[in-house]
Every structure is written in C-alpha cells, then in structure tokens.
Design a protein around this motif. Structure first.
Motif, short mmCIF file in Angstrom:
data_model
loop_
_atom_site.label_atom_id
_atom_site.label_comp_id
_atom_site.label_asym_id
_atom_site.label_seq_id
_atom_site.Cartn_x
_atom_site.Cartn_y
_atom_site.Cartn_z
N ALA C 119 53.91 29.50 26.53
CA ALA C 119 54.88 29.94 27.19
C ALA C 119 56.16 29.95 26.25
N PHE C 120 56.37 28.82 25.42
CA PHE C 120 57.39 28.74 24.35
C PHE C 120 57.28 29.63 23.44
N ARG C 121 55.97 30.00 22.86
CA ARG C 121 56.03 30.96 21.87
C ARG C 121 56.46 32.31 22.37
N PHE C 122 55.78 32.72 23.76
CA PHE C 122 56.17 33.91 24.17
C PHE C 122 57.81 34.22 24.39
N VAL C 123 58.49 33.08 24.94
CA VAL C 123 59.81 33.26 24.79
C VAL C 123 60.62 33.45 23.46
N HIS C 124 60.10 32.48 22.56
CA HIS C 124 60.63 32.41 21.32
C HIS C 124 60.52 33.68 20.59
N TRP C 125 59.63 34.54 20.70
CA TRP C 125 59.51 35.68 20.13
C TRP C 125 60.76 36.50 20.48
N PHE C 126 61.39 36.32 21.54
CA PHE C 126 62.49 37.19 21.82
C PHE C 126 63.89 36.90 20.81
N SER C 127 63.61 35.92 20.06
CA SER C 127 64.78 35.66 18.89
C SER C 127 64.96 36.78 18.29
N TYR C 128 63.83 37.54 17.91
CA TYR C 128 63.83 38.87 16.98
C TYR C 128 64.45 39.91 18.02
N ALA C 129 64.79 39.80 19.37
CA ALA C 129 65.65 40.67 20.04
C ALA C 129 66.91 40.34 20.04
N MET C 130 67.16 39.18 20.34
CA MET C 130 68.48 38.36 20.39
C MET C 130 69.62 38.81 19.38
N TRP C 131 68.73 38.31 18.23
CA TRP C 131 69.65 38.63 16.99
C TRP C 131 70.39 39.98 16.67
N PRO C 132 69.46 41.16 16.73
CA PRO C 132 70.02 42.46 16.65
C PRO C 132 71.00 42.93 17.61
N VAL C 133 70.50 42.38 18.91
CA VAL C 133 71.66 42.75 19.93
C VAL C 133 72.83 41.89 19.69
N ALA C 134 72.89 40.88 19.37
CA ALA C 134 74.28 40.15 19.08
C ALA C 134 75.00 40.93 17.88
N VAL C 135 74.22 41.06 16.92
CA VAL C 135 74.70 41.95 15.86
C VAL C 135 75.29 43.46 16.44
N LEU C 136 74.73 44.14 17.09
CA LEU C 136 75.15 45.21 17.54
C LEU C 136 76.47 45.29 18.43
N HIS C 137 76.38 43.90 18.93
CA HIS C 137 77.55 43.46 20.13
C HIS C 137 78.92 43.42 19.28
N THR C 138 78.78 42.69 17.93
CA THR C 138 79.84 42.57 17.12
C THR C 138 80.08 43.74 16.64
N LEU C 139 79.32 44.49 16.23
CA LEU C 139 79.80 45.94 15.71
C LEU C 139 80.51 46.75 16.66
N GLY C 140 80.17 46.66 18.10
CA GLY C 140 80.73 47.75 19.06
C GLY C 140 81.96 47.12 19.46
N ASP C 141 81.85 45.82 19.77
CA ASP C 141 83.11 45.13 20.58
C ASP C 141 83.94 44.28 19.68
N GLY C 142 83.62 43.81 18.36
CA GLY C 142 84.37 43.23 17.49
C GLY C 142 85.91 43.76 17.14
N SER C 143 86.80 42.96 17.28
CA SER C 143 87.97 43.58 17.27
C SER C 143 88.68 43.76 15.76
N ASP C 144 87.79 42.83 14.94
CA ASP C 144 87.97 42.71 13.57
C ASP C 144 87.04 43.64 12.76
N VAL C 145 86.36 44.50 13.22
CA VAL C 145 85.20 45.18 12.71
C VAL C 145 85.62 46.10 11.39
N GLY C 146 86.76 46.53 11.47
CA GLY C 146 87.37 47.38 10.45
C GLY C 146 87.48 46.51 9.33
N LYS C 147 87.85 45.31 9.37
CA LYS C 147 88.42 44.38 8.45
C LYS C 147 87.14 44.02 7.22
#
Lengths: 77, 414, 186
Positions: C119-147
């Motif tokens: 069960a741990f390993r199954f959920v842990h694979w979602f790290s590879y989804a979490m990180w790019p989603v977080a990056v996209l969120h930064t790109l789309g929502d980040g107020s400093d993204v032009g800097k």
C-alpha cells in the motif's frame, strides 16, 4: 531470560544495504548486496548494545523486510 | 507406555504381518480396505492416540523427519477456543521431487488409509478444517475414495503444481490460501500460526497412512519390524540406470544394498547412491552396508527423509551427474530470496567448472564458501538442501575431485 | 497585516517547491540504494524523509497564510477540493490537487510499518504526479513567475529532476544491478 533477535524476510529483502550500515559489523553484505550475519541465517541474535541500531534498521528498511522478536533463551548454567 | 497400550481397544482384524503393510488391502476400494484393516478406531481419546504415536516412534515421511506425535500435540496445544483459532490439518501429497513417486503410488493404491489417518489427525488436534493437497492423478483417486464413504466429505481437495518447492510446508499453506504454491516467510511455526493464522499441521500422506495403522494395531505392532531408531516400515522410491522410480515398502533401517537389490539393481556395479533425493547426500558405493536410519546416515549429512534412493552406475562421473542436479535445483528456485536466486546458480557453475576439469585448485573451496553463503538464508530450506547436496558431492567423490583438478576423470577419461 | 500574509504565502510557496524538488531527488537517490554526498544510505533515507516533512510544513504555512490573506480569495473548501476557486480556478486547483497528494504521501509514509509495503509503495508512486502538478501550479499561479530569479530556479528544479529521472531509468541505476539476477516480483 529473553533476548532480541532480528528476523530477515528474504522474500521482501532487496539488499539495499541500510541494515548493514546500521548493524555492521554484525551484518555484512554478501557479494550480491544482501545482508549476512556470520553463522546465522534468517534470525540473527542482537546483543544488547545493538538493539537500538536494530530498531532503526527495522524502521528504515526500505522493503520492510526486518522485524525484531524477543526470543527466550534458556538460562545459562 | 505399556499402561497406555492396555487401554486401547484392539482391532477386530488381524494386523498385517511382515513388511507389506500400507498396501496390504490389495486394492484401492473401501470394501478391500475395510476387509483387511477394519474400521478406523475413532473411539480413541487424543491422549491415547498421541501416547501410542509417541511410543511408535513414527516420524514424518515428507523429508524433515519430525516426530509425528510432537507435531500433532503442538497444534493441539496452540488451538484456540473459536472456529477461527481451531487447528487445520493438511495432508501433503505433493511430490515436487522428481525422483520420488511413493506418495503418488500410495494415494492411488491406498487412499482410504490416508483418509483414515487424516481424519484421526484432525480428531487428535481438534481441527475443524481438513485439506488434502496433491497432483491431479492422485486427486482423482482420492475423490473416488471419498465418494465411497460418508465421513470424509468435508475433506477439501487442492491440486498441487508440479515443481520442486510446491510441497514445502509454507508453500502448501500458501497454495491453499492464495492459489500460488510458493514458500513464504515465517516468523512463527505453522503449528502456532499457519493457514489463516490458525495452528496448522502439514503432514505427509505416508505419515498419515502410518497413523491410521498405529491407531488400529498399536505401537508395539508398528515397532515389530525395523530397527530401534528407524521403526516400522517406510516407502522407498528407488531408481538406477535400468530402473525408473520403483516404489517399495521396506523395513526401517534396511541396509542400502538390500533396498537397491530389492528392485533388481546390481550393487556391484555402482559408483554411489544419492540418499534422500536432490536435497540429500551421496553415499559412495563402498559404503552400501549403511542402514537407512537417521543415526547411520548422519555422518553423510542426510537421513532417510522421503525415502528416495538414486543409484549412480559405475560408468558415470559423479561430478558430472551432480552438476546436472545442482543446475536443476538452481533453476527450481522460486526466485523470491536474493541469496537463493543468486547463490544457487553461482554454486552450480563453480561446480560445473570443477567438473569440466583442469580448473583452479581453489574451486572446491569456492564451492564450500558459496554453500556457507546460501545456507539458512531463504524463506524455505531450498538453499540449505542444495548446499548440503553440493557439499556431499565434494566429499563422496573426493578422489575424483582431485582427479578433475589434475585434468582427468576417474570414470570417463582415466 | 494582509501584506505580510501575502508575502509569506508567496515565499513559502517557492521554498516548498524547492524542498519538494530536493525530496524527489533524494527519493530517487534512496531508491538507487547508493550512499551519496558523503552520507551513508540510511542517512540519505533520513534526509529524504526530513526534507519532505519540512516541505510539508512549509506548504501548510503557504496554504494557511493565503487563507488568512483576503486578497487571495481562498476559501476553506479550496484547500481540499480542487478547481472550485474564484480566482484562476484551474491553476489554483492544481495547487489543491498537489496539496491533497502531499497529505496522502505524508500519511502513508508515516504509517508505512502499519500499512505494509504494498500500500505504501502504491501511494508513493504518486510522488511522480505530485511534483509536476506542483510545478505547473507555480507556473500558472505564481505571482513572481515573470521574474528572472524564479525562472532560473524553476529551470534548475525541472532540469535536475529530468536528469535524475533519466538516471532512474538507465541500466546503471540500481547498485548491484549487474551482479544480480532479478528476483521475481510478486
């Protein structure tokens, strides 16, 4: 008296080497990286001074292949 | 033990005389079975039967040779009060060992004796669930036998796959639980926690057949043939150059030469005998006087085990034959445990280099080192048994090992 | 006061992304089974675990400070349910989604001994989804993204993860890979 024994589940063990770092020289790696205790197989008696390290090894094993068990040993005469 | 014996009601039928016991009924049907052996004495108390089994000295016939009464008593002691903690008894008729055929022959010719023993073992331990696990041909015979009687309807049948480790006790439990017959890690003994966490007895079918006879005719009768440390009879599967897997019932403690002679093997033209199957050990042809008992086989590192004898003719090289077996055993790893997956092929290949001749003088020590590396480091005893076999090869063919290192073979290139 | 929350929200957002990137890199390093950076294997594992917990604390501060900031218009429901936000619902929703994944990863990580490896390993694979989603969120929502400093930081983060992913999938990734026979995976 009781003493702690470290059980290795070989079906889970992947030889990642964390336990051999924590429990060296009690555990060493064989030529394929799997843990080995001289003179013992799947159940390795853990001297008192190593029990804390053994607990760390159980907690940190990336495959959950280790467990600590209390074993009863006959009192020495 | 004589006081216990007195309290046992004697069977109404005369006990089989001589060495023909397990197959004395002559036919697999219920009528022949009852005519020869009479009904199973289900009136025995657990204490009576356990006492009688202890006095009989009956040990397991699946290979490990554990005392039968002790195994049953352990499960009985571990039993809990509910159906979820009641013991389970499993008759193990899986013969993954290719040189063994005795369990198949027994289940095909005397299924009722095995069923009697299984039901008696269930009664002794207080089991509420009873299983039988074996290959498909044997299961058909057992199914016919169950249809002939009303007391064995509850026996749950399972088909065993045909590979080496499928009959290992934890693999048997795993097969019944999950359908996959592979050994599993055990932190506590099966007698304490096995199938579904319940106390579990996995007993070889021949052992159970003997239980059925001891329950009827008593320990003294059981011990009336055989030797002190190998009482009663045991089934042997004997193979040789011209003999393919003949099953005989022999007295316990029979000298090897007599067991081989009984199936027509010429003992004057042998090189060695493999005793105990592929997890057993070689006994050189000079030692055929050795008896099939724990005590006499101990110096060779084996025991009667599952009663497997494989004779190697004098025209064969012992090392070459052993390489074939070691490679087979390496390939039969369930591939779960790192030391077994990696160590057995490595050990087999070093042995092969040794057998090829002219290799480094360090090869025998390398075989011994690898044997020590794999021993005890698996979920089951497959690495241990393979290491034992390979070590016995070095011992039994010691002079030929030296010959091979010097570049020739005592047999094929003298 | 609102200005302070806003600044805190922006800063912790960026720092937690960096820390999650480090977590992913250390996670890949842990999986390879090699000691690194002068640390033994068990220490790499411990640093992986501790950096991930630190990143989680920072992302909680990130969310809490933006909840407190009236300008961000973040509601309680947006903390857990993605894509319902009033401002930039899609880019905010990605943040919410990543946050949910972080919580699942942390909880299963802490309860690994109880849950078991599968069960741990199954959920842990979602790290590879979490990180790019977080990056996209930064790109789309980040107020400093032009800097330019943030652009440089994101390039470094994405580049390092891509390089370690390439290593992860290479034949030399796992220690002892070439001396071992593969065990059967069940």
């Amino acid at each position: 008296m009781t003493r702690q024994s470290l059980h290795i589940d070989w079906t889970a063990c992947d030889g990642r080497g964390l336990c051999t770092e924590l429990l060296g020289p009690l555990l060493v790696r064989d030529e394929w990286g799997y843990p080995r205790a001289a003179g013992y197989g799947s159940d390795v008696p853990i001297p008192g001074s190593f029990v804390a390290d053994a607990r760390d090894a159980v907690a940190l094993c990336p495959r959950l292949a280790l467990s600590l068990q209390e074993v009863r040993t006959p009192a020495r005469s | 033990m004589s006081t216990v014996e007195m309290t046992i009601p004697r069977a109404a039928v005369a006990p089989p005389m001589g060495v023909n016991r397990l197959f004395a009924a002559g036919a697999p049907d219920l009528a022949s079975h009852l005519a020869r052996f009479g009904p199973a004495p289900l009136g025995l108390t657990p204490g009576q039967l356990l006492g009688e089994l202890e006095a009989s000295g009956l040990d397991g016939r699946g290979g490990a040779g554990f005392a039968t009464w002790r195994k049953l008593a352990a499960a009985r002691t571990s039993a809990g009060p509910t159906a979820y903690s009641a013991p389970v008894v499993i008759a193990n008729g899986a013969e993954g060992e290719p040189m063994s055929a005795k369990d198949e022959i027994l289940l095909r010719h005397a299924p009722h004796l095995v069923l009697d023993g299984l039901l008696l073992a269930a009664a002794v331990t207080g089991a509420r669930e009873v299983h039988l696990y074996s290959g498909p041909v044997q299961l058909a015979s057992v199914r016919r036998a169950i249809a002939e009687r009303s007391d064995a309807r509850g026996v749950i049948l399972h088909e065993a796959p045909d590979y080496f480790v499928s009959g290992e006790a934890s693999a048997v439990v795993s097969a019944i639980e999950t359908g996959v017959a592979i050994p599993r890690d055990r932190r506590v003994r099966l007698a304490v926690s096995g199938l579904g966490g319940r106390p579990t007895v996995v007993s070889n079918v021949e052992t159970l057949a003997h239980v059925a006879l001891v329950a009827r005719f008593g320990a003294a009768w059981f011990r009336s043939v055989g030797t002190d440390d190998s009482p009663g009879t045991r089934l042997l599967t004997v193979s040789g150059d011209a003999v393919d897997r003949k099953v005989i019932e022999a007295t316990g403690g029979l000298p090897l030469a007599e067991a081989l002679g009984a199936v027509g093997i010429d003992t004057s033209r042998l090189r060695a005998v493999l005793v105990g199957g592929y997890h057993g050990a070689w006994v050189p042809a000079s030692d055929l006087w050795v008896r099939l008992s724990n005590r006499e086989l101990e110096p060779y590192g084996t025991r009667p085990g599952a009663g497997i004898l494989v004779a190697l003719g004098e025209q064969h090289c012992g090392l070459a034959a052993s390489v074939g077996i070691a490679r087979y055993l390496a390939a039969q790893s369930a591939r779960q445990c790192g030391p077994c997956v990696n160590g057995l092929p490595a050990m087999a290949e070093v042995l092969a280099r040794l057998a090829a001749g002219g290799g480094s003088a360090r090869l025998p020590d390398e075989v011994r080192r690898l044997a020590a590396v794999v021993t005890g480091r698996g979920a089951c005893r497959h690495p241990d048994g393979t290491a034992r076999f390979v070590l016995s090869t070095l011992e039994a063919f010691e002079s030929d090992v030296r010959a091979h290192l010097a570049g020739y073979c005592e047999v094929t290139h003298p | 006061m609102a200005e302070a929350f806003w600044a805190l929200g922006r800063a912790t957002g960026v720092v937690s992304l960096v820390l999650f990137t480090v977590t992913v890199l250390l996670g890949i390093l842990t999986r390879s089974g090699r000691p690194a950076l002068g640390l033994p294997r068990f220490a790499v594992t411990l640093v992986h675990r501790n950096v991930s917990l630190l990143a989680t604390v920072l992302v909680i501060i990130h969310v809490a400070s933006l909840l407190a900031d009236p300008y961000a218009q973040l509601r309680l429901v947006d903390v857990v349910v993605p894509f319902l936000g009033t401002a930039k619902p899609f880019w905010l929703g990605l943040g919410t989604f990543a946050f949910d994944l972080v919580l699942a990863l942390v909880v299963t990580g802490l309860l690994r001994q109880r849950l078991g490896q599968r069960a741990f390993r199954f959920v842990h694979w979602f790290s590879y989804a979490m990180w790019p989603v977080a990056v996209l969120h930064t790109l789309g929502d980040g107020s400093d993204v032009g800097k330019s400093w943030l652009v440089l930081l994101l390039v470094l983060c994405v580049g390092s993860v891509l390089v370690s992913l390439a290593w992860r999938m290479s034949a030399t990734f796992i220690e002892y890979q070439h001396t071992r026979f593969e065990e059967a995976r069940r």
